[in-house]
Design an enzyme around this catalytic site. Structure first.
Site, mmCIF file in Angstrom:
data_model
loop_
_atom_site.group_PDB
_atom_site.id
_atom_site.type_symbol
_atom_site.label_atom_id
_atom_site.label_comp_id
_atom_site.label_asym_id
_atom_site.label_seq_id
_atom_site.Cartn_x
_atom_site.Cartn_y
_atom_site.Cartn_z
ATOM 1 N N ARG A 114 2.552 -3.229 -8.495
ATOM 2 C CA ARG A 114 1.472 -3.394 -7.524
ATOM 3 C C ARG A 114 1.634 -4.727 -6.791
ATOM 4 O O ARG A 114 2.035 -5.739 -7.381
ATOM 5 C CB ARG A 114 0.141 -3.374 -8.272
ATOM 6 C CG ARG A 114 -1.122 -3.445 -7.417
ATOM 7 C CD ARG A 114 -1.305 -2.222 -6.596
ATOM 8 N NE ARG A 114 -2.695 -2.089 -6.104
ATOM 9 C CZ ARG A 114 -3.044 -1.341 -5.072
ATOM 10 N NH1 ARG A 114 -2.121 -0.674 -4.403
ATOM 11 N NH2 ARG A 114 -4.302 -1.241 -4.701
ATOM 12 N N THR A 410 0.198 6.673 1.173
ATOM 13 C CA THR A 410 0.726 6.729 -0.184
ATOM 14 C C THR A 410 1.571 7.981 -0.353
ATOM 15 O O THR A 410 1.440 8.941 0.399
ATOM 16 C CB THR A 410 -0.449 6.728 -1.191
ATOM 17 O OG1 THR A 410 -1.313 5.632 -0.906
ATOM 18 C CG2 THR A 410 0.020 6.593 -2.626
ATOM 19 N N THR A 428 2.981 3.178 -2.433
ATOM 20 C CA THR A 428 2.064 3.058 -1.305
ATOM 21 C C THR A 428 2.370 1.859 -0.420
ATOM 22 O O THR A 428 2.987 0.885 -0.862
ATOM 23 C CB THR A 428 0.610 2.940 -1.812
ATOM 24 O OG1 THR A 428 -0.295 2.972 -0.719
ATOM 25 C CG2 THR A 428 0.403 1.665 -2.603
ATOM 26 N N GLU A 430 -0.577 1.344 1.476
ATOM 27 C CA GLU A 430 -2.037 1.372 1.626
ATOM 28 C C GLU A 430 -2.442 2.275 2.778
ATOM 29 O O GLU A 430 -2.567 3.472 2.588
ATOM 30 C CB GLU A 430 -2.647 -0.029 1.766
ATOM 31 C CG GLU A 430 -4.068 -0.111 1.226
ATOM 32 C CD GLU A 430 -5.149 0.044 2.286
ATOM 33 O OE1 GLU A 430 -6.315 -0.141 1.950
ATOM 34 O OE2 GLU A 430 -4.841 0.369 3.433
ATOM 35 N N ASP A 450 -7.488 -3.350 -0.295
ATOM 36 C CA ASP A 450 -7.993 -2.618 -1.461
ATOM 37 C C ASP A 450 -8.870 -3.512 -2.334
ATOM 38 O O ASP A 450 -9.539 -3.018 -3.241
ATOM 39 C CB ASP A 450 -6.835 -2.078 -2.294
ATOM 40 C CG ASP A 450 -6.443 -0.674 -1.874
ATOM 41 O OD1 ASP A 450 -7.047 -0.140 -0.931
ATOM 42 O OD2 ASP A 450 -5.524 -0.101 -2.488
ATOM 43 N N SER A 475 -6.375 3.366 -6.639
ATOM 44 C CA SER A 475 -6.761 4.723 -7.023
ATOM 45 C C SER A 475 -5.568 5.516 -7.552
ATOM 46 O O SER A 475 -5.745 6.617 -8.086
ATOM 47 C CB SER A 475 -7.342 5.458 -5.815
ATOM 48 O OG SER A 475 -8.480 4.800 -5.323
ATOM 49 N N GLY A 496 -3.514 9.692 -1.298
ATOM 50 C CA GLY A 496 -4.805 10.091 -0.755
ATOM 51 C C GLY A 496 -5.924 9.087 -0.862
ATOM 52 O O GLY A 496 -7.089 9.470 -0.900
ATOM 53 N N GLY A 497 -5.627 7.782 -0.938
ATOM 54 C CA GLY A 497 -6.705 6.799 -0.986
ATOM 55 C C GLY A 497 -7.581 6.991 -2.203
ATOM 56 O O GLY A 497 -7.125 7.399 -3.272
#
Length: 593
Positions: A114, A410, A428, A430, A450, A475, A496-497
């Site tokens: 991340r 993503t 991702t 974002e 995010d 997510s 998909g957020g």
């Protein structure tokens, strides 16, 4: 496993046919006819499969597997291609969570790549002229760019578990970048979207405009787009490793692109050079049915939410002796989502920086108690308190409520290799096309939006507030499922957020509870129950009936179209591997035969 009877007017529980534009996913995969040497561990007799968002990326992964690489090696090759052909969704300028299962050792490892906030970040990171930035300004600003983790994740995972030659993993993407790739219909459609162009700077930034809008026009489907800069970047990484990305000329290019106006950031070369992948244990829970669900721990939402939704559902569904119609099973799924999302929104953040009660939130005693708090259809949601339920100190008062709404740029990759090892990786940048800033032939993320843009609520800090070196809540839910015997049963995940949580749980529900195939589960209408409104996908078979049923039960229903799920699912059946690819995108699930 609970199998559902057929309905005349199918709700979400009816499988829907894939859209015509999607390439077909594979059916059950028989054992490969390759030589014994190519098959690897002969105790694994199911073959291999790669499921991802573009056939060219899937072919790259199969090529690596056929040459002796394993699931980790294939994931690197697949994603390097996706960064070229699907730049709106992910790339090496972003980050990922990879969940890896090693069958020989029976161990699961999570590689957390991340993105991180620069050292200069703090509570006022998204302030401008003394006032909080509006979301769209923050979204396309240099302040939104986190230190990318993808290349470091590649190397950390490869050093730990890969078995293919490092440099060779990038060759499919390098070749495609040099000779050019045909722009897919989906990429062309996104680039031509006037709605999207109105809120991002892709056609304003000279570098990205020249690449995506040559002669002022969006790339058309079928256009052959070369990317010499991306090929050079990957060649350098192949030859020199992550140092070619995190130090030197490319690092300077990343920093410059991040910090230039408008609304430039404050990233430094030290921020890049200091990036580290976190190697974590998977967060696993066992259902009453005996299935074990494993996903990434915080800052990912996967391990908590997928176990919560499935565990809550077991308490909320009608009992086995009740002759209930399917609408009550749909209601149980919606209520489980609403409870899990409320807890996720309140508690989940970077556990290296704040306290996250991960084990408590998936504790069976807490799930049983939390299920009794199911909100009325027209009621307002609120987080639970596992501390109180489990006899400890209250936990809910630690944090202020968090309204963060992540974006949806993503992708997801599911792989099982010829030895039965598996990778579930969600990656991702974002938002679509990230920050609209480019370096080295790839787009830079806007992942830091995010974080909560508001650092405190009600006089209390928000768990997911910005801080130096912190990773924003995600997510992303790359997930593995194991059966009662402990054997690998399912690999799933989606882009998909914040709807990722709902999308992935739909496949778990479809396969584990409703008796669906991998493809049927991926194609089910999406239902997203976050907050006080239930979003229902109504342009898919079964969606309008689900919306009507939920509205009739008193829920506030938002009818939605154009859902951006991109589920890629593999299920291990007795006779082989069963693949599913989301018909809403261009992905495929293909086997190595």
């Amino acid at each position: 496993m609970r199998h559902l009877p057929a309905l005349t007017a199918a709700l979400i529980l009816a499988a829907c046919a894939p859209a015509a534009k999607a390439p077909p996913a594979s059916s059950i995969t028989p054992v490969s006819d390759e030589t014994p040497e190519a098959l690897g561990d002969l105790s694994w007799t199911k073959g291999a499969m790669v499921a991802a968002a573009d056939p060219r990326a899937v072919e790259a992964g199969l090529r690596v597997l056929s040459e002796g690489g394993n699931a980790v090696d294939a994931a690197i090759a697949v994603h390097a291609v996706l960064g070229l052909v699907e730049p709106q969704s992910s790339g090496i300028g972003g980050g990922a969570f990879m969940v890896y299962y090693d069958r020989a050792s029976d161990e699961i490892t999570v590689f957390d790549g991340r993105e991180t906030a620069p050292a200069a970040a703090g509570p006022d990171w998204f302030s401008k002229d003394g006032k909080p930035m509006d979301f769209l300004t923050a979204w396309q600003s240099g302040r939104s760019v986190g230190v990318p983790g993808q290349i470091a994740l590649y190397k950390t995972a490869h050093d730990a578990a890969g078995q293919g030659d490092w440099a060779s993993l990038f060759q499919p993407a390098i070749e495609l970048a040099e000779v050019g790739f045909e722009v897919s219909p989906r990429l062309a459609e996104v680039l031509a979207s006037e709605r999207l162009r109105a809120v991002i700077r892709l056609d304003d930034n000279p570098v990205t405009a020249a690449y995506f809008y040559p002669d002022g026009q969006p790339l058309a489907a079928g256009y052959r787009r070369t990317n010499a800069a991306y090929a050079a970047t990957l060649a350098a990484v192949a030859n020199e490793g992550p140092a070619a990305f995190y130090t030197g000329a490319l690092a300077a290019e990343i920093v410059n692109a991040t910090n230039e106006g408008p609304d430039g950031g404050n990233m430094t070369l030290d921020d890049l050079a200091g990036y580290e992948v976190k190697v974590r244990s998977a967060l696993c829970g066992t259902l009453q049915s005996g299935y074990k669900i494993c996903s990434a721990p915080p800052p990912s939402s996967g391990g908590i939410t997928q176990n919560m939704i499935m565990g809550l559902y077991e308490h909320l569904r009608p009992g086995p002796t009740v002759n209930a119609d399917e609408s009550l099973l749909l209601k149980a799924f919606v209520d489980a989502q609403r409870l899990a999302y409320a807890d996720r929104d309140h508690y989940v953040a970077d556990a290296d920086h704040v306290t996250v009660p991960s084990a408590e939130l998936i504790n069976p005693d807490y799930l049983e108690a939390r299920a009794k708090e199911a909100f009325a259809p027209d009621g307002k949601v609120f987080p639970g308190d596992p501390g109180v339920v489990l006899g400890g100190e209250p936990m809910r008062p630690m944090w202020g409520e968090d309204p963060t709404t992540p974006g949806a740029g993503t992708t997801h990759i599911s792989i099982i290799d010829l030895e039965g090892n598996a990778v579930s990786m969600t990656a991702t940048v974002e938002a679509a096309f990230g920050s609209s800033r480019m370096a080295g032939g790839f787009l830079l993320n806007n992942e830091l939006t995010d974080f909560s843009l508001i650092p405190e609520m009600g006089g209390k800090p928000v768990a997911n507030a910005v801080a130096a070196g912190k990773r924003p809540r995600s997510s992303m839910s790359p997930t593995l499922v194991f059966d009662e015997a402990g054997d690998l049963f399912m690999v799933t995940g989606s882009p998909g957020g914040n709807s990722i949580v709902a999308y992935v749980s739909k496949t778990l529900m479809g396969v584990l509870e409703w008796g669906k195939t991998a493809q049927e589960a991926a194609a089910l209408p999406n239902i997203i129950a976050r907050g006080n409104t239930v979003g229902v996908e109504v342009d898919i078979d079964g969606g309008p009936e689900a919306a009507e049923a939920l509205r009739g039960m008193g829920y506030t229903v938002e009818e939605r179209t154009g859902e951006n799920s991109g589920l890629h699912v593999i299920v291990v059946r007795d006779q082989g591997l069963e693949g599913g690819a989301d018909p809403r995108r261009e992905g495929v699930a293909l086997s190595l035969r």
